[in-house]
Design a protein around this motif. Structure first.
Motif, PDB file in Angstrom:
ATOM      1  N   LEU A 183       0.829  -1.204   0.000  1.00 29.13           N
ATOM      2  CA  LEU A 183       0.000   0.000   0.000  1.00 29.13           C
ATOM      3  C   LEU A 183       0.865   1.255   0.000  1.00 29.13           C
ATOM      4  CD1 LEU A 183      -2.781   1.357   0.192  1.00 29.13           C
ATOM      5  CD2 LEU A 183      -2.619   1.133   2.689  1.00 29.13           C
ATOM      6  N   LYS A 184       1.930   1.256   0.790  1.00 30.24           N
ATOM      7  CA  LYS A 184       2.812   2.413   0.834  1.00 30.24           C
ATOM      8  C   LYS A 184       3.444   2.689  -0.520  1.00 30.24           C
ATOM      9  CE  LYS A 184       5.693   2.401   4.294  1.00 30.24           C
ATOM     10  NZ  LYS A 184       6.591   1.847   5.344  1.00 30.24           N
ATOM     11  N   ARG A 185       3.884   1.628  -1.195  1.00 27.88           N
ATOM     12  CA  ARG A 185       4.476   1.823  -2.523  1.00 27.88           C
ATOM     13  C   ARG A 185       3.443   2.384  -3.503  1.00 27.88           C
ATOM     14  NH1 ARG A 185       7.251  -3.068  -1.230  1.00 27.88           N
ATOM     15  NH2 ARG A 185       5.606  -4.305  -2.234  1.00 27.88           N
ATOM     16  N   LEU A 186       2.222   1.890  -3.414  1.00 30.48           N
ATOM     17  CA  LEU A 186       1.174   2.377  -4.304  1.00 30.48           C
ATOM     18  C   LEU A 186       0.850   3.840  -4.024  1.00 30.48           C
ATOM     19  CD1 LEU A 186      -0.900   1.731  -6.491  1.00 30.48           C
ATOM     20  CD2 LEU A 186      -2.447   0.902  -4.702  1.00 30.48           C
ATOM     21  N   LEU A 187       0.737   4.194  -2.745  1.00 30.99           N
ATOM     22  CA  LEU A 187       0.452   5.587  -2.384  1.00 30.99           C
ATOM     23  C   LEU A 187       1.597   6.504  -2.761  1.00 30.99           C
ATOM     24  CD1 LEU A 187      -1.185   5.097   1.146  1.00 30.99           C
ATOM     25  CD2 LEU A 187      -2.330   5.365  -1.057  1.00 30.99           C
ATOM     26  N   PHE A 188       2.819   6.036  -2.540  1.00 29.34           N
ATOM     27  CA  PHE A 188       3.985   6.850  -2.883  1.00 29.34           C
ATOM     28  C   PHE A 188       4.037   7.105  -4.387  1.00 29.34           C
ATOM     29  CE2 PHE A 188       8.393   7.147  -4.310  1.00 29.34           C
ATOM     30  CZ  PHE A 188       8.866   8.202  -3.540  1.00 29.34           C
ATOM     31  N   THR A 189       3.795   6.067  -5.155  1.00 25.26           N
ATOM     32  CA  THR A 189       3.836   6.227  -6.608  1.00 25.26           C
ATOM     33  C   THR A 189       2.743   7.176  -7.079  1.00 25.26           C
ATOM     34  OG1 THR A 189       4.714   3.989  -6.863  1.00 25.26           O
ATOM     35  CG2 THR A 189       3.715   4.998  -8.805  1.00 25.26           C
ATOM     36  N   SER A 190       1.538   7.022  -6.560  1.00 22.03           N
ATOM     37  CA  SER A 190       0.413   7.839  -7.007  1.00 22.03           C
ATOM     38  C   SER A 190       0.554   9.286  -6.560  1.00 22.03           C
ATOM     39  CB  SER A 190      -0.906   7.253  -6.492  1.00 22.03           C
ATOM     40  OG  SER A 190      -1.090   5.940  -6.952  1.00 22.03           O
ATOM     41  N   ALA A 191       0.914   9.487  -5.271  1.00 21.78           N
ATOM     42  CA  ALA A 191       0.903  10.839  -4.712  1.00 21.78           C
ATOM     43  C   ALA A 191       2.160  11.628  -5.040  1.00 21.78           C
ATOM     44  CB  ALA A 191       0.709  10.772  -3.199  1.00 21.78           C
ATOM     45  N   LEU A 192       3.318  10.972  -5.112  1.00 17.19           N
ATOM     46  CA  LEU A 192       4.576  11.699  -5.265  1.00 17.19           C
ATOM     47  C   LEU A 192       5.201  11.527  -6.641  1.00 17.19           C
ATOM     48  CD1 LEU A 192       6.126  11.085  -1.741  1.00 17.19           C
ATOM     49  CD2 LEU A 192       4.828  13.041  -2.546  1.00 17.19           C
ATOM     50  N   LEU A 193       5.317  10.294  -7.100  1.00 17.47           N
ATOM     51  CA  LEU A 193       5.949  10.094  -8.409  1.00 17.47           C
ATOM     52  C   LEU A 193       5.046  10.570  -9.544  1.00 17.47           C
ATOM     53  CD1 LEU A 193       7.704   6.627  -7.965  1.00 17.47           C
ATOM     54  CD2 LEU A 193       8.641   8.919  -7.663  1.00 17.47           C
ATOM     55  N   ASP A 194       3.769  10.142  -9.488  1.00 16.16           N
ATOM     56  CA  ASP A 194       2.832  10.555 -10.529  1.00 16.16           C
ATOM     57  C   ASP A 194       2.116  11.857 -10.190  1.00 16.16           C
ATOM     58  OD1 ASP A 194       3.523   8.245 -11.839  1.00 16.16           O
ATOM     59  OD2 ASP A 194       1.809   7.100 -11.101  1.00 16.16           O
TER      60      ASP A 194
END
Length: 618
Positions: free
Chosen positions: A206-217
């Motif tokens: 979940l953290k990786r998904l949130l990080f990717t969505s909120a910060l990377l993308d």
């Protein structure tokens, strides 16, 4: 050449599948491995020729297979176990995926699959009868989506009803969520995993998904917000030494509320500026043509849920302020009140109203803290604050009288209401205590007697609130306790903590024995431990590292502390002293300023030793 070793491609079936060396016995009728394992040694059906592909083609094929293997392992970790036809629980036992992934990955790297019928593979037994391993012989071909549907159904029926900030329509299946709401889907999988060890695997995903969505993308969408809110609502991190994660995710949710313009749409000036500076309009602005009644209500519930969670987490952690209440939020609450399309909105609206009263009390406390740092003349503003606290209590009683008696979750509302009144009472207690200490006046007249009486009245009302909260807690069925959100358990810990202070308060005007006669601290711990033990027998909690295990440890330690402390008092080893300002029970702290709750780590024995050290008898 070693004649005991068959030529390439002529190993027996079992050794071939297990990727083991096939060594023939002297008789030549069987191989040593099959003889040792008591298996029937059968030669391969046909000779296998060496791979004649080029190295480049082979590497490309292996790479594709490895990618597929990673996807398969990820899916296996996401959907552990499969339900029996009448199962209603969620798997909470490890299935040794690490062992499975090592052997399977090894085979896949060679471009040869692992067969389900390989008798050499080790299948770990699953002690939970509700969910069987994917390799279980009774369910060898159960598709993964069935397990995901089971988790979504469990979340909707056993967890969401107690904090209904999402309205699930019949078409919102696991497949729909996986495709259209991946963050929410992963959050649901995470919170429906009750084993702490297993949940950590889901949390990392979940953290990786949130990080990717909120910060990377750099995305801001309703799926991301609902995923964060869902995890925060049923998170156990604040109890297990991971308050930093809770704090950061709460700040992320609040920033998403602002980014999504859930308070109000972007102004024309903002739209023009976005177009000029970035060559595009504000992606987060809502197009009225794209809105449906469902999406409007969905966003309104989300912002109100963010308000409740930020208020609760602010009190529990003491690290950040709650989301401020706005006229747009009041309008959203009115819309949900009048909306009849979702029956669970009745409960959610009352939960928001209760939390708003609590937050108003917190605002008064913050103002009083600010006033206390000023001169004695301006600090007399505490008197109006005390009157406002009484008004909040009156509003709370009026709201409680409006609770629908037919509401299935009426017991959850009652516990919430007792917590809010407890908070208001402690606010009034701290204000009257400070007024007495500084010799303030009320309405121009000296009234130490009135303030002293009000102070004691607030303390005793807190005792009554705790007793009522406990009575409702004991009456809640164990099946309901499993799905309670974070703030319910936070309230439980807060009630026990305040009862400890009230039972040992060293004040000549306070009767600790009367408190013990009304709500005995030790017997209360015994009753709560019994309740948690009964709840731990629920099918989905058949593991030794779920949240109730840690709460049981906390209550056990608290009981030991209470028994030792009360024994000391009965032997006359503690003498109340009015001037003993150093005594740790000389006054009661504000409920949202209890430091040990903000650093709570129920999985760390050192934390218990530092917080609940036993009093000495010397």
């Amino acid at each position: 050449m070693d004649k005991s070793k068959p030529a390439y491609g002529q190993a027996c079936t079992h050794c071939y599948k297990a990727k083991c060396r096939c060594v023939r016995t002297t008789s030549g009728g069987t191989c040593e491995r099959c003889l040792r394992l008591g298996k029937r040694c059968q030669p391969s059906g046909s000779l296998r020729r060496r791979n004649v592909h080029t190295a480049e083609e082979s590497d490309a094929r292996i790479s594709r297979l490895e990618d597929k293997m990673e996807s398969l392992l990820s899916a296996m970790q996401s959907f552990i176990g499969s339900p029996v036809p009448n199962g209603h629980g969620i798997s909470s036992h490890p299935t040794h995926l690490d062992e499975l992934s090592v052997s399977t990955t090894s085979n896949m790297r060679l471009g040869e699959p692992t067969f389900a019928g390989d008798s050499s593979a080790t299948v770990s037994p699953n002690p939970n009868p509700l969910f069987l391993s994917p390799n279980h012989p009774e369910f060898p071909h159960v598709p993964w989506p069935d397990q995901a549907d089971e988790r979504v159904a469990y979340f909707c029926s056993r967890m969401l009803p107690y904090f209904p900030f999402i309205h699930f329509t019949p078409d919102m299946t696991s497949g729909y969520l996986r495709q259209n709401r991946p963050c929410l889907f992963q959050a649901i999988k995470t919170v429906t995993t009750f084993s702490t060890q297993e949940r950590q695997v889901q949390v990392e995903q979940l953290k990786r998904l949130l990080f990717t969505s909120a910060l990377l993308d750099v995305q801001s969408n309703i799926d991301l917000l609902l995923g964060v809110l869902t995890y925060l609502a049923w998170s156990t991190d604040a109890f297990l030494g991971r308050a930093d994660l809770v704090s950061r995710l709460m700040m992320l949710a609040m920033s998403l509320v602002y980014d999504l313009r859930l308070f109000k749409p972007s102004s024309p000036d903002v739209q023009v500026m976005m177009t000029i500076t970035q060559g595009r309009a504000d992606d987060n602005s809502q197009n009225p043509d794209d809105e449906t009644p469902y999406t409007v209500l969905e966003r309104q519930r989300a912002v109100l849920a963010c308000f409740i969670l930020s208020s609760n987490i602010s009190s529990h952690l003491g690290r950040q302020d709650a989301l401020r209440w706005t006229p747009q939020m009041e309008e959203a609450l009115q819309v949900l009140t009048l909306n009849g399309s979702c029956p669970s909105d009745r409960l959610f609206v009352l939960q928001v109203r209760l939390q708003l009263l609590k937050q108003n009390a917190d605002h008064v406390r913050q103002q009083d803290d600010t006033d206390s740092t000023r001169t004695a003349t301006t600090s007399s503003a505490s008197a109006p604050h005390l009157l406002y606290a009484k008004a909040l209590r009156r509003q709370l009683h009026e709201l409680g009288a409006s609770f629908p008696p037919d509401l299935q979750q009426i017991d959850i509302l009652k516990t919430h209401a007792q917590y809010v009144e407890l908070y208001i009472n402690q606010l009034a207690y701290s204000i009257s205590r400070d007024c007495l200490a500084l010799g303030h006046t009320v309405q121009g007249a000296k009234s130490d007697t009135v303030l002293g009486f009000q102070r004691l009245e607030c303390l005793w009302q807190s005792v009554e609130n705790i007793k009522t909260w406990l009575d409702v807690f004991y009456a809640i069925p164990c099946s309901k306790l499993v799905g309670q959100p974070f703030h319910f358990w936070s309230q439980m810990i807060l009630n026990i903590t305040l009862l400890k202070y009230l039972s040992t308060l060293q004040d000549p005007e306070w009767d600790c024995q009367a408190v013990r006669n009304t709500v005995d601290l030790v017997s209360t711990m015994d009753c709560m431990l019994q309740k948690l033990d009964q709840t731990s027998k629920e099918p989905e909690l058949q593991c030794n590292d779920h949240l109730l295990t840690y709460l049981t440890k906390l209550l056990t330690k608290c009981r030991q502390w209470a028994e030792a402390r009360l024994n000391m008092a009965s032997r006359g080893m503690e003498t109340p002293c009015q001037n003993d300002t150093t005594s740790h029970n000389h006054h009661i702290p504000d409920l949202d300023q209890i430091v040990w709750m903000q650093s709570m780590d129920l999985g760390d024995d050192q934390w218990f030793d530092s917080v609940l050290s036993m009093p000495t008898f010397s």
